[in-house]
Design a protein around this motif. Structure first.
Motif, PDB file in Angstrom:
ATOM      1  N   ALA A 119       0.835  -1.201   0.000  1.00 22.89           N
ATOM      2  CA  ALA A 119       0.000   0.000   0.000  1.00 22.89           C
ATOM      3  C   ALA A 119       0.871   1.252   0.000  1.00 22.89           C
ATOM      4  N   ALA A 120       0.365   2.328  -0.579  1.00 22.81           N
ATOM      5  CA  ALA A 120       1.137   3.573  -0.705  1.00 22.81           C
ATOM      6  C   ALA A 120       1.611   4.087   0.658  1.00 22.81           C
ATOM      7  N   ASP A 121       0.746   4.026   1.667  1.00 21.96           N
ATOM      8  CA  ASP A 121       1.130   4.482   3.002  1.00 21.96           C
ATOM      9  C   ASP A 121       2.265   3.644   3.569  1.00 21.96           C
ATOM     10  N   ALA A 122       2.224   2.373   3.339  1.00 16.25           N
ATOM     11  CA  ALA A 122       3.233   1.459   3.860  1.00 16.25           C
ATOM     12  C   ALA A 122       4.570   1.624   3.139  1.00 16.25           C
ATOM     13  N   LYS A 123       4.536   2.044   1.892  1.00 14.07           N
ATOM     14  CA  LYS A 123       5.773   2.208   1.125  1.00 14.07           C
ATOM     15  C   LYS A 123       6.707   3.218   1.778  1.00 14.07           C
ATOM     16  N   GLN A 124       6.173   4.354   2.208  1.00 11.22           N
ATOM     17  CA  GLN A 124       7.010   5.363   2.853  1.00 11.22           C
ATOM     18  C   GLN A 124       7.675   4.806   4.111  1.00 11.22           C
ATOM     19  N   GLU A 125       6.897   4.084   4.919  1.00 10.28           N
ATOM     20  CA  GLU A 125       7.437   3.503   6.144  1.00 10.28           C
ATOM     21  C   GLU A 125       8.523   2.474   5.841  1.00 10.28           C
ATOM     22  N   GLN A 126       8.273   1.643   4.841  1.00 12.93           N
ATOM     23  CA  GLN A 126       9.246   0.613   4.485  1.00 12.93           C
ATOM     24  C   GLN A 126      10.516   1.218   3.895  1.00 12.93           C
ATOM     25  N   MET A 127      10.377   2.275   3.094  1.00 14.38           N
ATOM     26  CA  MET A 127      11.570   2.930   2.539  1.00 14.38           C
ATOM     27  C   MET A 127      12.379   3.602   3.644  1.00 14.38           C
ATOM     28  N   LEU A 128      11.696   4.199   4.596  1.00 13.38           N
ATOM     29  CA  LEU A 128      12.373   4.792   5.738  1.00 13.38           C
ATOM     30  C   LEU A 128      13.130   3.724   6.517  1.00 13.38           C
ATOM     31  N   ALA A 129      12.502   2.587   6.727  1.00  9.60           N
ATOM     32  CA  ALA A 129      13.148   1.481   7.428  1.00  9.60           C
ATOM     33  C   ALA A 129      14.371   0.986   6.648  1.00  9.60           C
ATOM     34  N   ALA A 130      14.283   0.963   5.322  1.00 10.76           N
ATOM     35  CA  ALA A 130      15.417   0.533   4.497  1.00 10.76           C
ATOM     36  C   ALA A 130      16.595   1.490   4.659  1.00 10.76           C
ATOM     37  N   VAL A 131      16.321   2.768   4.693  1.00  2.76           N
ATOM     38  CA  VAL A 131      17.378   3.771   4.881  1.00  2.76           C
ATOM     39  C   VAL A 131      18.028   3.568   6.247  1.00  2.76           C
ATOM     40  N   GLN A 132      17.207   3.453   7.274  1.00 11.31           N
ATOM     41  CA  GLN A 132      17.727   3.317   8.635  1.00 11.31           C
ATOM     42  C   GLN A 132      18.449   1.985   8.845  1.00 11.31           C
ATOM     43  N   SER A 133      17.976   0.918   8.228  1.00 11.11           N
ATOM     44  CA  SER A 133      18.617  -0.388   8.408  1.00 11.11           C
ATOM     45  C   SER A 133      19.984  -0.445   7.729  1.00 11.11           C
ATOM     46  N   ASN A 134      20.251   0.504   6.858  1.00  6.92           N
ATOM     47  CA  ASN A 134      21.550   0.576   6.208  1.00  6.92           C
ATOM     48  C   ASN A 134      22.448   1.627   6.854  1.00  6.92           C
ATOM     49  N   GLY A 135      22.113   2.006   8.070  1.00  6.37           N
ATOM     50  CA  GLY A 135      22.982   2.860   8.868  1.00  6.37           C
ATOM     51  C   GLY A 135      22.915   4.343   8.563  1.00  6.37           C
ATOM     52  N   LEU A 136      21.841   4.795   7.930  1.00  6.81           N
ATOM     53  CA  LEU A 136      21.718   6.208   7.586  1.00  6.81           C
ATOM     54  C   LEU A 136      20.469   6.814   8.202  1.00  6.81           C
ATOM     55  N   THR A 137      20.553   8.083   8.493  1.00  8.71           N
ATOM     56  CA  THR A 137      19.352   8.830   8.856  1.00  8.71           C
ATOM     57  C   THR A 137      18.745   9.337   7.552  1.00  8.71           C
ATOM     58  N   PRO A 138      17.471   9.651   7.557  1.00  3.42           N
ATOM     59  CA  PRO A 138      16.887  10.208   6.330  1.00  3.42           C
ATOM     60  C   PRO A 138      17.603  11.486   5.871  1.00  3.42           C
ATOM     61  N   ALA A 139      18.019  12.319   6.815  1.00  3.25           N
ATOM     62  CA  ALA A 139      18.709  13.562   6.455  1.00  3.25           C
ATOM     63  C   ALA A 139      20.045  13.268   5.764  1.00  3.25           C
ATOM     64  N   ARG A 140      20.782  12.283   6.292  1.00  7.59           N
ATOM     65  CA  ARG A 140      22.077  11.951   5.691  1.00  7.59           C
ATOM     66  C   ARG A 140      21.869  11.321   4.318  1.00  7.59           C
ATOM     67  N   TYR A 141      20.875  10.467   4.191  1.00  2.91           N
ATOM     68  CA  TYR A 141      20.538   9.875   2.900  1.00  2.91           C
ATOM     69  C   TYR A 141      20.251  10.982   1.891  1.00  2.91           C
ATOM     70  N   ASN A 142      19.490  11.983   2.319  1.00  4.28           N
ATOM     71  CA  ASN A 142      19.140  13.099   1.446  1.00  4.28           C
ATOM     72  C   ASN A 142      20.367  13.897   1.032  1.00  4.28           C
ATOM     73  N   GLU A 143      21.295  14.090   1.958  1.00  4.92           N
ATOM     74  CA  GLU A 143      22.525  14.814   1.632  1.00  4.92           C
ATOM     75  C   GLU A 143      23.288  14.100   0.520  1.00  4.92           C
ATOM     76  N   ILE A 144      23.395  12.791   0.646  1.00  2.13           N
ATOM     77  CA  ILE A 144      24.103  12.008  -0.370  1.00  2.13           C
ATOM     78  C   ILE A 144      23.341  12.068  -1.691  1.00  2.13           C
ATOM     79  N   ALA A 145      22.025  11.895  -1.635  1.00  3.98           N
ATOM     80  CA  ALA A 145      21.215  11.938  -2.857  1.00  3.98           C
ATOM     81  C   ALA A 145      21.365  13.277  -3.561  1.00  3.98           C
ATOM     82  N   GLN A 146      21.337  14.350  -2.807  1.00 13.80           N
ATOM     83  CA  GLN A 146      21.495  15.685  -3.386  1.00 13.80           C
ATOM     84  C   GLN A 146      22.875  15.838  -4.008  1.00 13.80           C
ATOM     85  N   ALA A 147      23.891  15.355  -3.340  1.00 18.77           N
ATOM     86  CA  ALA A 147      25.264  15.473  -3.853  1.00 18.77           C
ATOM     87  C   ALA A 147      25.452  14.681  -5.144  1.00 18.77           C
TER      88      ALA A 147
END
Length: 143
Positions: free
Chosen positions: A86-114
């Motif tokens: 479900a669309a609502d669950a996708k955001q939660e699961q993507m957030l969990a994927a970022v965090q399970s790989n040792g990143l905060t969403p903010a740090r992930y965003n910094e890398i993505a922007q760079a």
């Protein structure tokens, strides 16, 4: 299989995913507001050190963060494309994927922007992710 994962990572790095967009939106207004009052002062002080500081920022990422970013991007892409989630669950699961790989969403965003402005960083991420996958495969092949 390994090359398809790298291709997916490269594709994600160039386009970004939904998790980075959320955190970037909250940070963008804070940086946009001070820029307006500072505009008249800009011609009076032609400071060029600001440009090298922004160029140096992408190099402050550790190899572990870059590998985590590549893995999180691949996982998030799979989640995004999964029609059974479900669309609502996708955001939660993507957030969990970022965090399970040792990143905060903010740090992930910094890398993505760079990665959007630094092709050398994209190459480095691809090389690190490839090396990481190569070290994992022999470990699973030899018990």
């Amino acid at each position: 299989m390994k090359s398809s994962l790298l291709y997916t990572a490269a594709l994600l790095l160039s386009g970004g995913i939904a998790v980075p967009a959320m955190a970037q939106d909250t940070a963008a207004p804070a940086t946009a507001q001070p820029a307006s009052p500072a505009s008249p002062a800009a011609p009076a002080s032609p400071a060029t050190p600001a440009a090298p500081a922004t160029a140096a920022a992408p190099t402050s990422f550790t190899d572990a963060e870059l590998v985590g970013f590549a893995k999180a991007a691949i996982q998030a892409d799979k989640i995004q494309k999964d029609a059974t989630v479900a669309a609502d669950a996708k955001q939660e699961q993507m957030l969990a994927a970022v965090q399970s790989n040792g990143l905060t969403p903010a740090r992930y965003n910094e890398i993505a922007q760079a990665t959007r402005t630094n092709p050398d960083l994209v190459k480095k991420i691809q090389e690190l992710a490839s090396a990481d996958m190569a070290t994992q495969q022999p470990a699973t092949a030899n018990p």
